[in-house]
Design a protein around this motif. Sequence first.
Motif, PDB file in Angstrom:
ATOM      1  N   TYR A  77     122.691  47.716  26.035  1.00 52.31           N
ATOM      2  CA  TYR A  77     122.960  49.077  26.489  1.00 52.31           C
ATOM      3  C   TYR A  77     122.967  50.054  25.316  1.00 52.31           C
ATOM      4  CZ  TYR A  77     124.264  47.469  31.157  1.00 52.31           C
ATOM      5  OH  TYR A  77     124.248  46.925  32.412  1.00 52.31           O
ATOM      6  N   GLU A  78     123.440  49.575  24.162  1.00 58.91           N
ATOM      7  CA  GLU A  78     123.529  50.445  22.998  1.00 58.91           C
ATOM      8  C   GLU A  78     122.237  50.445  22.189  1.00 58.91           C
ATOM      9  OE1 GLU A  78     125.915  52.468  22.344  1.00 58.91           O
ATOM     10  OE2 GLU A  78     127.100  51.815  24.049  1.00 58.91           O
ATOM     11  N   ILE A  79     121.535  49.321  22.171  1.00 62.82           N
ATOM     12  CA  ILE A  79     120.378  49.179  21.293  1.00 62.82           C
ATOM     13  C   ILE A  79     119.062  49.491  21.992  1.00 62.82           C
ATOM     14  CG2 ILE A  79     119.065  47.526  19.899  1.00 62.82           C
ATOM     15  CD1 ILE A  79     121.623  46.128  19.247  1.00 62.82           C
ATOM     16  N   PHE A  80     118.939  49.085  23.241  1.00 65.22           N
ATOM     17  CA  PHE A  80     117.634  49.146  23.872  1.00 65.22           C
ATOM     18  C   PHE A  80     117.762  49.706  25.280  1.00 65.22           C
ATOM     19  CE2 PHE A  80     113.359  48.177  24.715  1.00 65.22           C
ATOM     20  CZ  PHE A  80     112.780  47.748  23.543  1.00 65.22           C
ATOM     21  N   ARG A  81     117.782  51.014  25.394  1.00 65.43           N
ATOM     22  CA  ARG A  81     117.846  51.651  26.708  1.00 65.43           C
ATOM     23  C   ARG A  81     116.430  51.868  27.219  1.00 65.43           C
ATOM     24  NH1 ARG A  81     122.273  53.142  28.782  1.00 65.43           N
ATOM     25  NH2 ARG A  81     121.195  54.555  30.192  1.00 65.43           N
ATOM     26  N   CYS A  82     116.173  51.409  28.423  1.00 64.08           N
ATOM     27  CA  CYS A  82     114.822  51.489  28.979  1.00 64.08           C
ATOM     28  C   CYS A  82     114.798  52.279  30.283  1.00 64.08           C
ATOM     29  CB  CYS A  82     114.261  50.091  29.217  1.00 64.08           C
ATOM     30  SG  CYS A  82     113.981  49.184  27.693  1.00 64.08           S
ATOM     31  N   ASP A  83     115.632  53.286  30.377  1.00 63.85           N
ATOM     32  CA  ASP A  83     115.610  54.118  31.573  1.00 63.85           C
ATOM     33  C   ASP A  83     114.311  54.916  31.629  1.00 63.85           C
ATOM     34  OD1 ASP A  83     118.328  53.655  32.652  1.00 63.85           O
ATOM     35  OD2 ASP A  83     118.918  54.461  30.725  1.00 63.85           O
ATOM     36  N   VAL A  84     113.628  54.835  32.753  1.00 66.48           N
ATOM     37  CA  VAL A  84     112.435  55.647  32.948  1.00 66.48           C
ATOM     38  C   VAL A  84     112.882  57.061  33.278  1.00 66.48           C
ATOM     39  CG1 VAL A  84     110.373  55.967  34.349  1.00 66.48           C
ATOM     40  CG2 VAL A  84     111.149  53.655  33.765  1.00 66.48           C
ATOM     41  N   PRO A  85     112.387  58.069  32.553  1.00 66.24           N
ATOM     42  CA  PRO A  85     112.804  59.442  32.825  1.00 66.24           C
ATOM     43  C   PRO A  85     112.611  59.809  34.290  1.00 66.24           C
ATOM     44  CG  PRO A  85     111.521  59.338  30.804  1.00 66.24           C
ATOM     45  CD  PRO A  85     111.440  57.975  31.432  1.00 66.24           C
ATOM     46  N   ASN A  86     113.617  60.455  34.860  1.00 67.54           N
ATOM     47  CA  ASN A  86     113.602  60.925  36.246  1.00 67.54           C
ATOM     48  C   ASN A  86     113.614  59.806  37.276  1.00 67.54           C
ATOM     49  OD1 ASN A  86     113.377  63.665  35.306  1.00 67.54           O
ATOM     50  ND2 ASN A  86     111.182  63.318  35.007  1.00 67.54           N
ATOM     51  N   LEU A  87     113.840  58.574  36.824  1.00 62.36           N
ATOM     52  CA  LEU A  87     113.947  57.449  37.744  1.00 62.36           C
ATOM     53  C   LEU A  87     115.317  56.815  37.573  1.00 62.36           C
ATOM     54  CD1 LEU A  87     112.628  55.531  39.829  1.00 62.36           C
ATOM     55  CD2 LEU A  87     111.871  54.124  37.902  1.00 62.36           C
ATOM     56  N   SER A  88     116.205  57.125  38.481  1.00 66.66           N
ATOM     57  CA  SER A  88     117.556  56.573  38.436  1.00 66.66           C
ATOM     58  C   SER A  88     117.518  55.155  38.993  1.00 66.66           C
ATOM     59  CB  SER A  88     118.509  57.443  39.264  1.00 66.66           C
ATOM     60  OG  SER A  88     119.796  56.877  39.299  1.00 66.66           O
ATOM     61  N   THR A  89     117.907  54.184  38.159  1.00 67.92           N
ATOM     62  CA  THR A  89     117.851  52.785  38.566  1.00 67.92           C
ATOM     63  C   THR A  89     119.206  52.111  38.397  1.00 67.92           C
ATOM     64  OG1 THR A  89     117.247  51.987  36.358  1.00 67.92           O
ATOM     65  CG2 THR A  89     115.439  52.614  37.843  1.00 67.92           C
ATOM     66  N   SER A  90     119.388  51.026  39.124  1.00 63.34           N
ATOM     67  CA  SER A  90     120.498  50.113  38.863  1.00 63.34           C
ATOM     68  C   SER A  90     120.003  49.161  37.781  1.00 63.34           C
ATOM     69  CB  SER A  90     120.881  49.354  40.127  1.00 63.34           C
ATOM     70  OG  SER A  90     121.302  50.250  41.135  1.00 63.34           O
ATOM     71  N   LEU A  91     120.616  49.226  36.596  1.00 63.06           N
ATOM     72  CA  LEU A  91     120.064  48.602  35.399  1.00 63.06           C
ATOM     73  C   LEU A  91     120.762  47.285  35.068  1.00 63.06           C
ATOM     74  CD1 LEU A  91     117.967  49.139  33.151  1.00 63.06           C
ATOM     75  CD2 LEU A  91     119.750  50.336  31.890  1.00 63.06           C
ATOM     76  N   TYR A  92     119.949  46.244  34.824  1.00 68.03           N
ATOM     77  CA  TYR A  92     120.465  44.927  34.472  1.00 68.03           C
ATOM     78  C   TYR A  92     119.662  44.378  33.295  1.00 68.03           C
ATOM     79  CZ  TYR A  92     122.645  45.225  39.067  1.00 68.03           C
ATOM     80  OH  TYR A  92     123.378  45.637  40.151  1.00 68.03           O
ATOM     81  N   PHE A  93     120.285  43.445  32.540  1.00 73.55           N
ATOM     82  CA  PHE A  93     119.642  42.907  31.351  1.00 73.55           C
ATOM     83  C   PHE A  93     119.696  41.383  31.318  1.00 73.55           C
ATOM     84  CE2 PHE A  93     120.655  47.171  29.881  1.00 73.55           C
ATOM     85  CZ  PHE A  93     119.535  47.520  29.136  1.00 73.55           C
ATOM     86  N   LEU A  94     118.605  40.805  30.840  1.00 75.32           N
ATOM     87  CA  LEU A  94     118.587  39.418  30.388  1.00 75.32           C
ATOM     88  C   LEU A  94     118.278  39.436  28.903  1.00 75.32           C
ATOM     89  CD1 LEU A  94     116.556  37.542  33.162  1.00 75.32           C
ATOM     90  CD2 LEU A  94     118.953  37.173  32.597  1.00 75.32           C
ATOM     91  N   VAL A  95     119.141  38.825  28.096  1.00 74.27           N
ATOM     92  CA  VAL A  95     118.872  38.681  26.668  1.00 74.27           C
ATOM     93  C   VAL A  95     118.354  37.271  26.449  1.00 74.27           C
ATOM     94  CG1 VAL A  95     119.839  38.709  24.346  1.00 74.27           C
ATOM     95  CG2 VAL A  95     120.608  40.381  26.037  1.00 74.27           C
ATOM     96  N   ASN A  96     117.102  37.168  26.072  1.00 76.12           N
ATOM     97  CA  ASN A  96     116.371  35.903  26.012  1.00 76.12           C
ATOM     98  C   ASN A  96     116.312  35.300  27.417  1.00 76.12           C
ATOM     99  OD1 ASN A  96     115.918  36.292  23.285  1.00 76.12           O
ATOM    100  ND2 ASN A  96     117.762  35.181  22.700  1.00 76.12           N
TER     101      ASN A  96
END
Length: 446
Positions: A77-96
Amino acid sequence: MSSENQYISLFEEFAPAINKHSCNVMNVYRDEAMSRFKELGFPPHTAEDYRHTDIPEAFAPDFGMNLNQIEIPVDPYEIFRCDVPNLSTSLYFLVNDTFCDLRPKSLLPKGVLAGSLRTLAQTYPELTAKFYHQLARNSQDGTVAFNTAFAQDGFFLYIPRGVIVEKPIQLVNVLRSDVDFLANRRILIVVEEGAQAKLLVCDHTINNVHFLSTQVCEIFVGEGATFDYYEIEETTLKTKRIATTFVSQQARSNVLVNGITLHNGMTRNNYFLRFEGENAETHLCGMAIGDQNETIDNFTYIDHAVPRCSSRELFKYVLNDTSTGSFSGRILVREGAVRTEAYQSNKNLCATSEAQMFTKPQLEIYADDVKCSHGATIGQLDEQALFYMRSRGIPEEEARMLLMFAFTSDVIDTVRLDALKDRLRLLVEKRFRGELAKCSGCRICQ
């Protein structure tokens, strides 16, 4: 030691640790999968469907694997934010290959489950066991068996009957390691009768080491349900990806699968789609942009097992420098699958004489009263169009970029999210200009 033997020895030594740090729903298939892997091995370079991608070579290096599921020191969340501009998403991450659960997620409709496959399988064992590995189990591909034997976590998305998820869901796969690393992740998606949802999956790397990722995704789409599945790969030349996606569609369902490779080292994508109920519709699309010595290989198989279903398939490649592309697409219309409509198109642009493209469209029909077609083209930039643009004062490099961008536009147009469509247009343009496509707000890329 062969590529297979080093992993067989690793599994036999660390099987207790692999099971300990996973869940019973996944563990129950491991021994069977490893036996299957011993039988099949990695697909050889001589196999007809793998003639242009050397899978054993991809697995040959001595990669690190996080079998004890040690926590990776990274906050995406702090290092790699991948929000697409103007696209509100429910955001989840897999690290490796491990779900990263650091902050509260946005609220989803009642009954919707989204999160760690390992955790949700422990909480809802009957639900996950009903679907997990049911599509992949009969696969003849050794990489699928390999993934089943080693994967310990992943992402699970469950949309109950009749629920409409208006907000797109975004899953970001972050590859992070200080040493060469092999990640094995699993994705399970269940969209029940009459439900609707959209999932965007993005692949990214952080460190400048060699990565190899295997991914198996199983998608179940119920009667009358609608589901969009988008994948965007934007990694590095040191990253290799081997992914297999299975889709099962029931009657009157509507599915869109769109896989886009913007930047990579080597990619092999397998897509297996099967119609299980009548009057269902699927759109399978893909786009690949290659340069330097990149390799992009897509294999598709659409099984029309029942009558009155339609499939539309479109894959496009733009290859520069000494990159290599491969497309093999098979449509099977089984006996009795009358009134099938199936259309397949593969169009390819080689921007240099050194780029190579291999294409093999296939159509097998065992039923009457069907509408089917398939075709493939391989060409170069239109010299007349290029001359016309240059005569109007457009520099040659800019003219080439505009022609290549126009070539890919119809794949981007299949996207059913306007904000994502606009973002893809920007990323593709930057890719053709020789820039690394950067995520908005990404501290690493800045």
